[in-house]
Design a protein around this motif. Structure first.
Motif, PDB file in Angstrom:
ATOM      1  N   PRO A 547       3.030 -10.861   4.383  1.00 51.96           N
ATOM      2  CA  PRO A 547       4.062 -10.746   3.344  1.00 51.96           C
ATOM      3  C   PRO A 547       3.919  -9.497   2.486  1.00 51.96           C
ATOM      4  N   PHE A 548       3.627  -8.352   3.116  1.00 52.88           N
ATOM      5  CA  PHE A 548       3.455  -7.111   2.378  1.00 52.88           C
ATOM      6  C   PHE A 548       4.507  -6.101   2.822  1.00 52.88           C
ATOM      7  N   LEU A 549       5.108  -5.459   1.841  1.00 51.42           N
ATOM      8  CA  LEU A 549       6.081  -4.428   2.169  1.00 51.42           C
ATOM      9  C   LEU A 549       5.369  -3.161   2.635  1.00 51.42           C
ATOM     10  N   LEU A 550       5.995  -2.503   3.593  1.00 50.25           N
ATOM     11  CA  LEU A 550       5.508  -1.226   4.102  1.00 50.25           C
ATOM     12  C   LEU A 550       5.485  -0.200   2.972  1.00 50.25           C
ATOM     13  N   PRO A 551       4.487   0.705   2.930  1.00 52.56           N
ATOM     14  CA  PRO A 551       4.468   1.720   1.863  1.00 52.56           C
ATOM     15  C   PRO A 551       5.766   2.516   1.791  1.00 52.56           C
ATOM     16  N   VAL A 552       6.152   2.872   0.561  1.00 53.76           N
ATOM     17  CA  VAL A 552       7.399   3.620   0.393  1.00 53.76           C
ATOM     18  C   VAL A 552       7.322   4.976   1.071  1.00 53.76           C
ATOM     19  N   HIS A 553       6.136   5.567   1.176  1.00 54.21           N
ATOM     20  CA  HIS A 553       6.054   6.882   1.818  1.00 54.21           C
ATOM     21  C   HIS A 553       6.019   6.781   3.335  1.00 54.21           C
ATOM     22  N   ARG A 554       6.334   5.600   3.866  1.00 54.28           N
ATOM     23  CA  ARG A 554       6.576   5.448   5.307  1.00 54.28           C
ATOM     24  C   ARG A 554       8.030   5.074   5.579  1.00 54.28           C
ATOM     25  N   GLN A 555       8.666   4.316   4.661  1.00 58.21           N
ATOM     26  CA  GLN A 555      10.023   3.825   4.925  1.00 58.21           C
ATOM     27  C   GLN A 555      11.068   4.288   3.916  1.00 58.21           C
ATOM     28  N   GLY A 556      10.640   4.967   2.826  1.00 60.87           N
ATOM     29  CA  GLY A 556      11.625   5.346   1.831  1.00 60.87           C
ATOM     30  C   GLY A 556      12.245   4.124   1.195  1.00 60.87           C
ATOM     31  N   ALA A 557      13.567   4.138   1.026  1.00 63.18           N
ATOM     32  CA  ALA A 557      14.266   3.018   0.397  1.00 63.18           C
ATOM     33  C   ALA A 557      14.355   1.804   1.300  1.00 63.18           C
ATOM     34  N   GLY A 558      14.082   1.961   2.605  1.00 64.98           N
ATOM     35  CA  GLY A 558      14.148   0.836   3.534  1.00 64.98           C
ATOM     36  C   GLY A 558      15.234   1.020   4.570  1.00 64.98           C
ATOM     37  N   MET A 559      15.584  -0.077   5.206  1.00 69.07           N
ATOM     38  CA  MET A 559      16.568  -0.060   6.290  1.00 69.07           C
ATOM     39  C   MET A 559      17.985   0.138   5.754  1.00 69.07           C
ATOM     40  N   LEU A 610       2.493  -1.970  -0.188  1.00 64.59           N
ATOM     41  CA  LEU A 610       1.143  -1.559   0.144  1.00 64.59           C
ATOM     42  C   LEU A 610       0.931  -0.113  -0.271  1.00 64.59           C
ATOM     43  N   ALA A 611      -0.306   0.204  -0.604  1.00 70.53           N
ATOM     44  CA  ALA A 611      -0.688   1.570  -0.936  1.00 70.53           C
ATOM     45  C   ALA A 611      -1.549   2.130   0.186  1.00 70.53           C
ATOM     46  N   THR A 612      -1.764   3.435   0.155  1.00 71.24           N
ATOM     47  CA  THR A 612      -2.687   4.044   1.107  1.00 71.24           C
ATOM     48  C   THR A 612      -3.711   4.868   0.342  1.00 71.24           C
ATOM     49  N   ASP A 613      -4.894   4.976   0.939  1.00 71.94           N
ATOM     50  CA  ASP A 613      -5.867   5.913   0.394  1.00 71.94           C
ATOM     51  C   ASP A 613      -5.469   7.325   0.804  1.00 71.94           C
ATOM     52  N   HIS A 614      -6.312   8.299   0.464  1.00 75.03           N
ATOM     53  CA  HIS A 614      -5.944   9.696   0.687  1.00 75.03           C
ATOM     54  C   HIS A 614      -6.650  10.295   1.892  1.00 75.03           C
ATOM     55  N   LEU A 617      -5.567  12.049   7.778  1.00 77.75           N
ATOM     56  CA  LEU A 617      -5.333  11.800   9.197  1.00 77.75           C
ATOM     57  C   LEU A 617      -5.408  10.322   9.555  1.00 77.75           C
ATOM     58  N   THR A 618      -6.158   9.543   8.784  1.00 80.09           N
ATOM     59  CA  THR A 618      -6.344   8.119   9.100  1.00 80.09           C
ATOM     60  C   THR A 618      -6.172   7.288   7.843  1.00 80.09           C
ATOM     61  N   PRO A 619      -4.965   7.242   7.280  1.00 85.47           N
ATOM     62  CA  PRO A 619      -4.781   6.530   6.017  1.00 85.47           C
ATOM     63  C   PRO A 619      -5.049   5.034   6.164  1.00 85.47           C
ATOM     64  N   GLY A 620      -5.767   4.477   5.186  1.00 85.99           N
ATOM     65  CA  GLY A 620      -6.024   3.044   5.162  1.00 85.99           C
ATOM     66  C   GLY A 620      -5.066   2.338   4.226  1.00 85.99           C
ATOM     67  N   LEU A 621      -4.612   1.149   4.617  1.00 84.29           N
ATOM     68  CA  LEU A 621      -3.682   0.367   3.812  1.00 84.29           C
ATOM     69  C   LEU A 621      -4.453  -0.564   2.878  1.00 84.29           C
ATOM     70  N   THR A 622      -3.892  -0.786   1.697  1.00 88.20           N
ATOM     71  CA  THR A 622      -4.526  -1.659   0.718  1.00 88.20           C
ATOM     72  C   THR A 622      -3.452  -2.317  -0.136  1.00 88.20           C
ATOM     73  N   THR A 623      -3.823  -3.433  -0.755  1.00 87.65           N
ATOM     74  CA  THR A 623      -2.884  -4.137  -1.634  1.00 87.65           C
ATOM     75  C   THR A 623      -2.969  -3.633  -3.073  1.00 87.65           C
ATOM     76  N   VAL A 624      -3.711  -2.558  -3.319  1.00 89.38           N
ATOM     77  CA  VAL A 624      -3.740  -1.944  -4.645  1.00 89.38           C
ATOM     78  C   VAL A 624      -2.308  -1.666  -5.103  1.00 89.38           C
TER      79      VAL A 624
END
Length: 822
Positions: A547-559, A610-614, A617-624
């Motif tokens: 039940p986590f939304l994809l990071p905004v910097h992967r999908q923007g506003a969404g579909m 979801l957020a990503t670390d910095h 090349l291999t960003p990790g996802l987190t619920t931060v």
């Protein structure tokens, strides 16, 4: 400003030995290109027509540049001249003259002309609610002209008008069918007036936008302007794309679609800047975000990174259309022909099927006679080309590759060759054939049928869809649309219809949606079109079972949701918020406008993603996640507008994080909810270096080149008169705001000039890829340095870094280079 010898090929793969087994990306000088000269943009100081310049002033400025170039005895050959969106030229010029070119009076900057790779390639209309726009509202895009900058369009296709002038009402071929920017012998454009598509990609894109026949596109009533910028195969160059953008402007296009791009770039790239100027002239510009999802953060391409450009991510379609064969019990099995496979039969029975497991070694074929039969092969452990070569070596007539994970896939045999007819099928269908084989011989019935099959990842982000944001921390992509497993038109001579995947396929869904909005309200400005599309897009989950939304910097506003965009009756501005680098709470204002005839009360909510670390090349996802504060509700009278103050408090964690979410406005009238995505960077954005120095190669290098191999050396002696050169190999782990190389005396430190001076440089795709700079023993303004010993000093300014802060610069100095001049 660029003062260097440079050659800009985005994917020039020099054949490396184990001494340097890496990919040379965008090498500043490539051996394959040196003889023909380098390709550059020359930007002049005056304003383009779109920025308020006049034709008289531009013509005078261009004439003055030509005079100064002739007076300096430069041998540049003009490729394109620009006035509408960019003031200047693209030139082919010897590398040794680029420094002098940059010093000419009236030259603002010299930019690299880059290669842009050939883009790689039914139910999607349901996914974006386009059918509702057609059936409930009656819109089809009639009266809207869409410029498709691509491989051309097959205007004879019955779904695209059937003849020149019917739906494709104009166009131009900027390069010719034999053009290939990757081949020095074929990189000179040979334009002609016929934009017929010899490749297929542009026809596929046009069909998604507006097919009307056997298939129906998003806006089946639009007209097309076919601007062909690719040859039959191979990449094009950014100067060609810029010329096509100017023609789209001059020919009165309402919308431009570009399913193409140069990856890992900046919003300041010339094609992005020109696209922004096009938007300011009233033209909607849509571009694909890119297909570099596995290459990590900040992977978006130009022109999609333009601040006014609608950059489109890709979601997988819920169903994919596939040709089928049938099993002995009549069950249809969908398949995908492998790229470069010979044609697959469309009738008759196949030979018997023999299962060979992985089929990677001779042992897999031991005791299994596949001579003249169909080899059923499991994916994994080796390349598809190797597997098919093994099958052919053992006498097989066909190869059927089944997946080793759920779902279907489409593979490639890498290059044209003497391959077996080869197809790919799903894991479940492979297992089904294995079960049938246990009961006796199995033969397949080839058919000419094409049927839809469910896609297990339907509605999720496509794995190839590139991550954002832009390196200046602007939120990109802007929104997403179906791009995985899209069935659309294909040139009639090549079969008529085809399934393909890519952000190349998602962008035209948005271009078609923009056409429907412009038909509904022809007075809409491009910003208003973008605002309507982003406000009503639907954010999507990371995974169906989480039940986590994809990071905004992967999908923007969404579909994309076309029907919602047409019926919302309200908007929120700005349509997205880029917070940039933050250390504490940030407050911004949103303007909510009720464009309807009745009062509406909106309930406000915050939905973090979801957020990503910095790790780029291999960003990790987190619920931060951040928290947000704002009014809980707001009521608007008809035609009323209210300001809403929103405060975002970043997560209270250490380190560097890209975090985001949505501020959602839910109306009480049952209408579409509106959302505004936001993105912030928590931490020190300059903490990570721009120069990559890690394993396995530990760049930068001082190197010599032998044949096609670079060798790392501690020091070097060169005789420039004999053609000997020194090379600097370096990896950019992230985009660089500035990149410089200076020549210095090894003993005294005297500076003999800056031989590389670039702004806004894109990063490498991987930690093992590199850029290569060739030094020919010259210094400032291309003048030869005297015999002696020198070092090359490389420096890179990190994104958003402060020029005056040494901590924001990465520096490296080569070993000694002795220049001899007999």
């Amino acid at each position: 400003m660029l003062r260097a010898r440079l050659s800009l090929f985005l994917a020039v793969a020099l054949i490396m030995t184990l001494i340097a087994p890496a990919l040379a990306e965008t090498p500043w000088v490539s051996r394959s290109n040196r003889e023909g000269g380098e390709l550059v943009f020359v930007e002049l100081t005056g304003s383009s027509l779109s920025e308020g310049g006049s034709i008289t002033a531009l013509d005078a400025e261009h004439a003055a540049f030509r005079r100064e170039s002739s007076r300096a005895q430069l041998r540049g050959k003009e490729r394109f001249r620009y006035r509408s969106l960019f003031n200047g030229f693209s030139l082919e010029i010897p590398s040794s003259e680029i420094g002098a070119l940059a010093e000419l009076p009236g030259v603002r900057a010299v930019w690299p002309v880059e290669q842009v790779p050939m883009p790689q390639l039914a139910t999607s209309l349901d996914m974006i609610n386009a059918i509702g726009a057609h059936q409930e509202l009656g819109y089809d895009g009639r009266g809207v002209l869409v410029a498709v900058i691509d491989t051309g369009i097959d205007y004879t296709h019955p779904d695209l008008g059937g003849a020149w002038g019917k739906r494709v009402v104009g166009g131009w071929d900027f390069v010719g069918d034999d053009f290939d920017a990757g081949d020095p012998a074929r990189r000179t454009p040979v334009p002609d007036p016929d934009p017929m598509d010899p490749n297929g990609h542009g026809t596929h894109v046009a069909g998604i936008i507006g097919a009307d026949g056997r298939l129906r596109g998003v806006a089946p009533g639009v007209s097309f302007l076919a601007l062909k910028v690719f040859g039959r195969t191979g990449p094009t160059t950014t100067d060609v794309i810029l010329a096509a953008l100017e023609m789209a402007h001059d020919k009165g296009a309402d919308i431009v679609n570009m399913s193409l791009g140069a990856a890992f770039q900046w919003p300041q790239h010339p094609t992005a800047v020109a696209s922004d100027r096009l938007v300011r002239r009233g033209i909607v510009v849509v571009a694909s975000q890119g297909n570099n999802g596995p290459q990590g953060l900040f992977a978006g391409g130009s022109p999609s990174l333009g601040s006014q450009v609608l950059s489109v991510a890709s979601f997988d379609n819920t169903h994919g259309m596939h040709p089928v064969f049938r099993l002995p019990d009549g069950t249809p099995v969908g398949y995908s022909p492998m790229t470069f496979s010979p044609p697959i039969p469309t009738s008759g029975l196949s030979p018997e099927v023999v299962h060979v497991g992985l089929g990677n070694t001779a042992a897999d074929y031991a005791g299994r006679d596949v001579t003249g039969r169909v080899a059923l092969i499991r994916r994994g452990g080796a390349t598809f080309a190797h597997k098919v070569t093994m099958a052919r070596t053992h006498g097989a007539a066909y190869a059927v590759m089944y997946n080793n994970v759920p779902g279907m896939f489409r593979g490639t045999l890498a290059t044209p060759g003497n391959w077996l007819p080869t197809i790919s099928i799903s894991q479940a269908d492979g297992d089904k054939i294995k079960t049938l084989l246990a009961a006796g011989p199995v033969r397949l019935t080839w058919t000419a049928e094409e049927l839809p099959f469910p896609v297990p990842t339907g509605g999720l982000i496509s794995d190839f869809s590139s991550w954002g944001p832009a390196p200046d921390l602007t939120l990109k992509p802007d929104l997403g649309a179906p791009g995985g497993f899209i069935y659309s038109t294909w040139p009639v001579a090549l079969g008529g219809y085809m399934s393909a995947s890519g952000t190349s396929m998602s962008a035209p869904h948005v271009a078609g949606a923009a056409a429907l909005l412009l038909e509904a309200n022809p007075r809409l400005r491009p910003r208003a079109v973008g605002k309507a599309l982003l406000n009503t897009a639907s954010p999507r989950l990371w995974r169906l079972d989480r039940p986590f939304l994809l990071p905004v910097h992967r999908q923007g506003a969404g579909m994309l949701d076309v029907l919602a965009a047409l019926t919302a009756g309200a908007t929120v501005a700005p349509a997205k918020v880029s917070l940039g680098e933050v250390a504490g709470p940030v407050t911004f204002t949103l303007e909510l406008e009720n464009e309807g005839k009745h009062p509406v009360t909106y309930t406000l909510s915050h939905v973090p993603t979801l957020a990503t670390d910095h790790r780029i090349l291999t960003p990790g996802l987190t619920t931060v996640a951040a928290t947000a504060s704002f009014p809980t509700s707001i009521t608007l009278a008809p035609d009323d507008e209210e300001s809403v103050m929103v405060t975002i408090t970043p997560p209270a964690v250490a380190g560097e994080w890209l975090f985001g979410g949505y501020i959602r406005f839910t109306p009480d009238n049952g209408g579409p909810a509106l959302s505004v995505p936001y993105l912030g960077f928590l931490g020190d954005y300059q903490a990570q270096p721009a120069l990559g120095t890690g394993a396995p190669h530990h760049f930068p290098w001082l190197a010599r080149l032998e044949g096609a191999s670079y060798f790392r050396v501690p020091s070097l002696t060169i005789n420039p008169a004999a053609g000997e050169r020194a090379y600097i190999l370096y990896n950019l782990a992230r985009q660089a705001r500035k990149l410089r190389i200076e020549v210095r005396d090894a003993a005294t430190g005297r500076n003999w000039g800056r031989v590389l001076d670039l702004d806004y440089v894109g990063r490498n795709s991987t930690a093992t890829a590199f850029f290569a700079f060739e030094w020919d023993g010259t210094g400032r303004r291309g003048r030869s340095v005297p015999a002696g010993t020198y070092v090359l000093a490389l420096s890179a300014l990190r994104p958003l870094g402060d020029d005056d802060n040494p901590a924001h610069w990465d520096t490296w100095t080569s070993g000694p280079i002795t220049v001899v001049r007999p």
